[in-house]
Design a protein around this motif. Structure first.
Motif, PDB file in Angstrom:
ATOM      1  N   CYS A  73      -5.996   9.313   2.954  1.00 27.30           N
ATOM      2  CA  CYS A  73      -6.053   7.845   2.931  1.00 27.30           C
ATOM      3  C   CYS A  73      -6.295   7.313   4.334  1.00 27.30           C
ATOM      4  O   CYS A  73      -5.792   7.859   5.311  1.00 27.30           O
ATOM      5  CB  CYS A  73      -4.739   7.276   2.392  1.00 27.30           C
TER       6      CYS A  73
ATOM      7  N   HIS B 255       0.824  -1.200   0.000  1.00 25.48           N
ATOM      8  CA  HIS B 255       0.000   0.000   0.000  1.00 25.48           C
ATOM      9  C   HIS B 255       0.867   1.262   0.000  1.00 25.48           C
ATOM     10  O   HIS B 255       0.618   2.207  -0.757  1.00 25.48           O
ATOM     11  CB  HIS B 255      -0.916  -0.042   1.219  1.00 25.48           C
TER      12      HIS B 255
ATOM     13  N   HIS C 135      -0.083   2.250   7.014  1.00 28.42           N
ATOM     14  CA  HIS C 135       1.217   2.569   6.413  1.00 28.42           C
ATOM     15  C   HIS C 135       2.315   2.389   7.430  1.00 28.42           C
ATOM     16  O   HIS C 135       2.118   2.673   8.601  1.00 28.42           O
ATOM     17  CB  HIS C 135       1.234   4.021   5.935  1.00 28.42           C
TER      18      HIS C 135
ATOM     19  N   HIS D  75       1.547   4.482  -2.673  1.00 36.47           N
ATOM     20  CA  HIS D  75       1.595   5.920  -2.371  1.00 36.47           C
ATOM     21  C   HIS D  75       2.814   6.563  -3.028  1.00 36.47           C
ATOM     22  O   HIS D  75       2.705   7.593  -3.697  1.00 36.47           O
ATOM     23  CB  HIS D  75       1.726   6.139  -0.858  1.00 36.47           C
TER      24      HIS D  75
ATOM     25  N   GLY E 296      -5.818   3.970   5.008  1.00 33.80           N
ATOM     26  CA  GLY E 296      -5.172   2.645   5.076  1.00 33.80           C
ATOM     27  C   GLY E 296      -4.104   2.562   6.152  1.00 33.80           C
ATOM     28  O   GLY E 296      -3.947   3.472   6.975  1.00 33.80           O
TER      29      GLY E 296
HETATM   30 ZN   LIG Z   1      -2.718   4.853   2.118  1.00 34.94          ZN
END
Ligand SMILES: [Zn+2]
Length: 410
Positions: free
Chosen positions: A213, A105, A217, A109, A215
């Motif tokens: 985002c 992920h 990281h 980016h 998500g």
């Molecule tokens: Zn992300």
């Protein structure tokens, strides 16, 4: 105590490295035969934003899916969980899977950020597949570039890996509304109005990436390890970039290295002259094929003459048998001599356990003959009145089968 309809506390937002945690079960339901569990807090990342959900266990019971609805995170748990609402449970996430997802992920980016920074390319789509990932880059908002060539992609690949080697920090900032968030050098317009999470790779004044985002990281770009672009293809006016990141990029290198090493050994080559040696071998093979075809044509001519001689010597059933010739060759022989057949020509191929039937002017109905006789030897086949074939399961039955045909036509 929290209740089932209150938002779940997202521990993965507080500490993305949390692998084990305890939580209280606030709801346990069975829906469509599945155990649906809601906890007061969770480190399990729910599916979303192109990233698949975390897996792991709750009190040792495996999780098969995690998803979020209106701020509540639901965990699908397999088996017959022994805990109930109000119980404290021990949870553990599948860290190998999570870390791989974080690498992939975050790699996405950095790559998207660098396409934006260097070429003004905007990421309009992201797919995180099992085999590889893709991003769709649109150049329409930029006047300087009209396409993404392989060399341009390689430049981005090099720059992205430099961001990794420089171990740029990956920071997450939360904003209550879009006003403050919009001041950051975002590569994409904000899609939500509140509770905005902005992820930044590198220095916020000149970031390698800066985008909203939710998500997971890693804290530093170095943890991504490696980014490798595999392919650039033009797709619906955009450019689809296929790539791998992290452990998967290393595995890809390992697999490809092993493949090249095997080819090197096979062609007695090294990585630098492998292609040249393969091309030389291809040329040799082509010359062999041409020579082989010349011999084949010569052999066919001879076989046709032999068959014509056999037909000239008999006005009954003529049987010839040829080795090392394929179906197409045998058909060519039969068709070349059709006008010389008096009654019936049988061309036998023991290699293929096949008998080809040829007749002229319906002297014998070949298709009908095969239909009436082949099954006696568990054979199959068919054809029309002038040409047919029978295939027997055992080539050793061919002589007695031919005897049977001769008797049948007497
Ligand atoms: Zn992300």
């Amino acid at each position: 105590m929290k209740t089932a309809n209150m938002n779940t506390i997202k521990l993965f937002q507080e500490n993305v490295y949390m692998r084990k945690f305890t939580a209280t079960v606030v709801n346990k339901n069975i829906e469509d035969g599945q155990n649906v569990i809601v906890l007061d807090q969770t480190a399990f990342f729910p599916v979303g934003g192109g990233q698949s959900s975390d897996l792991g266990t709750i009190n040792g019971f495996p999780i098969s899916d995690v998803y979020e609805k209106n701020g509540v995170i639901f965990h699908i748990v397999n088996g017959s969980p022994d805990f109930n609402t109000g119980d404290m449970v021990n949870c553990e996430i599948d860290w190998a899977r999570r870390f791989k997802n974080m690498q992939r992920h975050c790699g996405e980016h950095i790559l998207s950020g660098m396409f934006f920074k260097e070429y003004g390319g905007v990421n309009q789509g992201f797919h995180m597949g099992e085999e590889y990932m893709t991003i769709d880059i649109s150049l329409e908002e930029n006047s300087g570039f009209t396409e993404i060539t392989w060399d341009m992609a390689k430049n981005i690949e090099n720059l992205s890996n430099k961001v990794i080697w420089e171990n740029a920090p990956v920071t997450t900032r939360c904003f209550k509304n879009r006003e403050e968030a919009s001041k950051l050098p975002l590569r994409k317009a904000l899609a939500v109005d509140e509770n905005i999470v902005i992820v930044c790779v590198g220095n916020v004044e000149n970031p390698s990436d800066c985008v909203a985002c939710c998500g997971t990281h890693p804290a530093f770009a170095g943890e991504v390890g490696l980014i490798k672009i595999l392919k650039v293809e033009s797709n619906k006016g955009m450019y689809r970039i296929h790539f791998k990141a992290g452990e998967e990029a290393l595995f890809d290198y390992q697999n490809k290295h092993e493949l090249v090493a095997k080819l090197n050994s096979k062609y007695s080559a090294n990585t630098f002259d492998l292609l040249e040696k393969i091309l030389i071998q291809e040329e040799k093979n082509k010359a062999f094929r041409t020579q082989l075809n010349t011999f084949r044509q010569l052999l066919l001519k001879e076989r046709i003459i032999e068959t014509e001689n056999a037909l000239a010597a008999s006005d009954g059933i003529v049987v010839v048998s040829f080795e090392a010739l394929k179906t197409d060759d045998l058909l060519q022989i039969g068709r070349s001599v059709t006008d010389k057949i008096s009654k019936l020509l049988l061309i036998v191929s023991y290699d293929e356990s096949t008998i080809f039937f040829f007749s002229k002017d319906k002297a014998v109905d070949c298709g009908k003959l095969v239909k009436e006789t082949a099954h006696i030897y568990n054979g199959k086949g068919g054809g029309n009145d002038t040409q047919a074939r029978a295939i027997l399961p055992k080539a050793e039955n061919i002589p007695t089968y031919i005897d049977l045909i001769e008797k049948h036509l007497r």
